[in-house]
Design a protein around this motif. Structure first.
Motif, PDB file in Angstrom:
ATOM      1  N   GLY A   1      47.118  78.691  12.854  1.00  0.00           N
ATOM      2  CA  GLY A   1      46.588  78.525  11.481  1.00  0.00           C
ATOM      3  C   GLY A   1      47.742  78.052  10.541  1.00  0.00           C
ATOM      4  O   GLY A   1      47.517  78.574   9.270  1.00  0.00           O
ATOM      5  N   ASN A   2      48.810  77.514  10.759  1.00  0.00           N
ATOM      6  CA  ASN A   2      49.827  76.968   9.763  1.00  0.00           C
ATOM      7  C   ASN A   2      49.465  75.568   9.302  1.00  0.00           C
ATOM      8  O   ASN A   2      48.570  74.910   9.821  1.00  0.00           O
ATOM      9  CB  ASN A   2      51.083  77.152  10.611  1.00  0.00           C
ATOM     10  CG  ASN A   2      51.247  76.321  11.688  1.00  0.00           C
ATOM     11  OD1 ASN A   2      50.519  75.625  12.088  1.00  0.00           O
ATOM     12  ND2 ASN A   2      52.342  76.562  12.453  1.00  0.00           N
TER      13      ASN A   2
ATOM     14  N   ASP B   1      44.758  68.960  12.830  1.00  0.00           N
ATOM     15  CA  ASP B   1      43.492  69.148  13.105  1.00  0.00           C
ATOM     16  C   ASP B   1      42.540  68.279  12.301  1.00  0.00           C
ATOM     17  O   ASP B   1      41.515  67.798  12.692  1.00  0.00           O
ATOM     18  CB  ASP B   1      43.180  70.492  13.069  1.00  0.00           C
ATOM     19  CG  ASP B   1      43.547  71.418  14.467  1.00  0.00           C
ATOM     20  OD1 ASP B   1      43.862  70.724  15.520  1.00  0.00           O
ATOM     21  OD2 ASP B   1      44.278  72.474  14.272  1.00  0.00           O
ATOM     22  N   THR B   2      42.923  68.183  11.146  1.00  0.00           N
ATOM     23  CA  THR B   2      41.976  67.453   9.943  1.00  0.00           C
ATOM     24  C   THR B   2      42.354  66.037  10.584  1.00  0.00           C
ATOM     25  O   THR B   2      41.215  65.013  10.492  1.00  0.00           O
ATOM     26  CB  THR B   2      42.669  67.454   8.641  1.00  0.00           C
ATOM     27  OG1 THR B   2      42.618  69.048   8.216  1.00  0.00           O
ATOM     28  CG2 THR B   2      41.911  66.784   7.687  1.00  0.00           C
ATOM     29  N   ALA B   3      43.473  65.400  10.982  1.00  0.00           N
ATOM     30  CA  ALA B   3      43.642  64.228  11.351  1.00  0.00           C
ATOM     31  C   ALA B   3      42.689  63.617  12.507  1.00  0.00           C
ATOM     32  O   ALA B   3      42.087  62.719  12.748  1.00  0.00           O
ATOM     33  CB  ALA B   3      44.894  63.733  11.606  1.00  0.00           C
ATOM     34  N   SER B   4      42.804  64.901  13.532  1.00  0.00           N
ATOM     35  CA  SER B   4      42.056  64.650  14.779  1.00  0.00           C
ATOM     36  C   SER B   4      40.666  64.660  14.511  1.00  0.00           C
ATOM     37  O   SER B   4      39.698  64.058  14.849  1.00  0.00           O
ATOM     38  CB  SER B   4      42.461  65.988  15.530  1.00  0.00           C
ATOM     39  OG  SER B   4      41.710  65.872  16.890  1.00  0.00           O
ATOM     40  N   PHE B   5      39.953  65.596  13.420  1.00  0.00           N
ATOM     41  CA  PHE B   5      38.609  65.389  13.186  1.00  0.00           C
ATOM     42  C   PHE B   5      38.371  64.090  12.800  1.00  0.00           C
ATOM     43  O   PHE B   5      37.223  63.480  12.812  1.00  0.00           O
ATOM     44  CB  PHE B   5      38.383  66.466  12.272  1.00  0.00           C
ATOM     45  CG  PHE B   5      36.806  66.572  11.449  1.00  0.00           C
ATOM     46  CD1 PHE B   5      35.829  66.631  12.395  1.00  0.00           C
ATOM     47  CD2 PHE B   5      36.783  65.849  10.212  1.00  0.00           C
ATOM     48  CE1 PHE B   5      34.470  66.547  11.780  1.00  0.00           C
ATOM     49  CE2 PHE B   5      35.535  65.893   9.836  1.00  0.00           C
ATOM     50  CZ  PHE B   5      34.547  65.983  10.535  1.00  0.00           C
TER      51      PHE B   5
ATOM     52  N   LEU C   1      38.174  75.512  15.848  1.00  0.00           N
ATOM     53  CA  LEU C   1      38.525  76.179  17.093  1.00  0.00           C
ATOM     54  C   LEU C   1      40.072  76.142  17.516  1.00  0.00           C
ATOM     55  O   LEU C   1      40.786  77.080  17.636  1.00  0.00           O
ATOM     56  CB  LEU C   1      37.695  76.285  18.321  1.00  0.00           C
ATOM     57  CG  LEU C   1      36.245  76.804  18.189  1.00  0.00           C
ATOM     58  CD1 LEU C   1      35.459  76.548  19.370  1.00  0.00           C
ATOM     59  CD2 LEU C   1      36.470  78.219  17.889  1.00  0.00           C
ATOM     60  N   HIS C   2      40.376  74.840  17.265  1.00  0.00           N
ATOM     61  CA  HIS C   2      41.850  74.462  17.699  1.00  0.00           C
ATOM     62  C   HIS C   2      42.703  75.029  16.734  1.00  0.00           C
ATOM     63  O   HIS C   2      43.883  75.500  17.023  1.00  0.00           O
ATOM     64  CB  HIS C   2      42.162  72.858  18.083  1.00  0.00           C
ATOM     65  CG  HIS C   2      43.430  72.667  18.448  1.00  0.00           C
ATOM     66  ND1 HIS C   2      44.483  72.200  17.440  1.00  0.00           N
ATOM     67  CD2 HIS C   2      43.894  72.897  19.739  1.00  0.00           C
ATOM     68  CE1 HIS C   2      45.548  71.995  18.258  1.00  0.00           C
ATOM     69  NE2 HIS C   2      45.095  72.435  19.481  1.00  0.00           N
TER      70      HIS C   2
END
Length: 93
Positions: free
Chosen positions: A41-42, A49-53, A34-35
């Protein structure tokens, strides 16, 4: 050096205790998705966001397994307070 804390990790952690580790990982994925979608979406957003996940998953799994062993509510509250501080301090050095 300033430490940043993301309060959405608290929601992921609470969801982990309610739904288990698989549910917590799913909540972290939905939060990151969602973020990513709302931030444009760049490519840099995708990497962040992948690192945050990954960071959320690495944070919540040890918390879940340590706190699952201690069924006493007082011990759980103590671990919820001390473990994030330990992780922040250990990453600083």
């Amino acid at each position: 050096m300033a430490f940043k804390s993301d309060l959405s990790d608290l929601v992921v952690l609470i969801g982990t205790f309610i739904y288990g580790p698989t549910g917590g990982i799913a909540i972290a994925f939905v939060r990151s998705l969602l973020h990513f979608l709302t931030s444009g979406g760049n490519l840099p957003s995708l990497i962040g966001d992948t690192a945050s996940f990954i960071a959320s998953t690495v944070f919540l799994l040890p918390m879940y397994y340590v706190l699952r062993k201690h069924s006493n509510a007082g011990r759980q509250a103590s671990h919820l307070f001390w473990q994030p501080l330990y992780w922040r301090w250990s990453w600083a050095f």
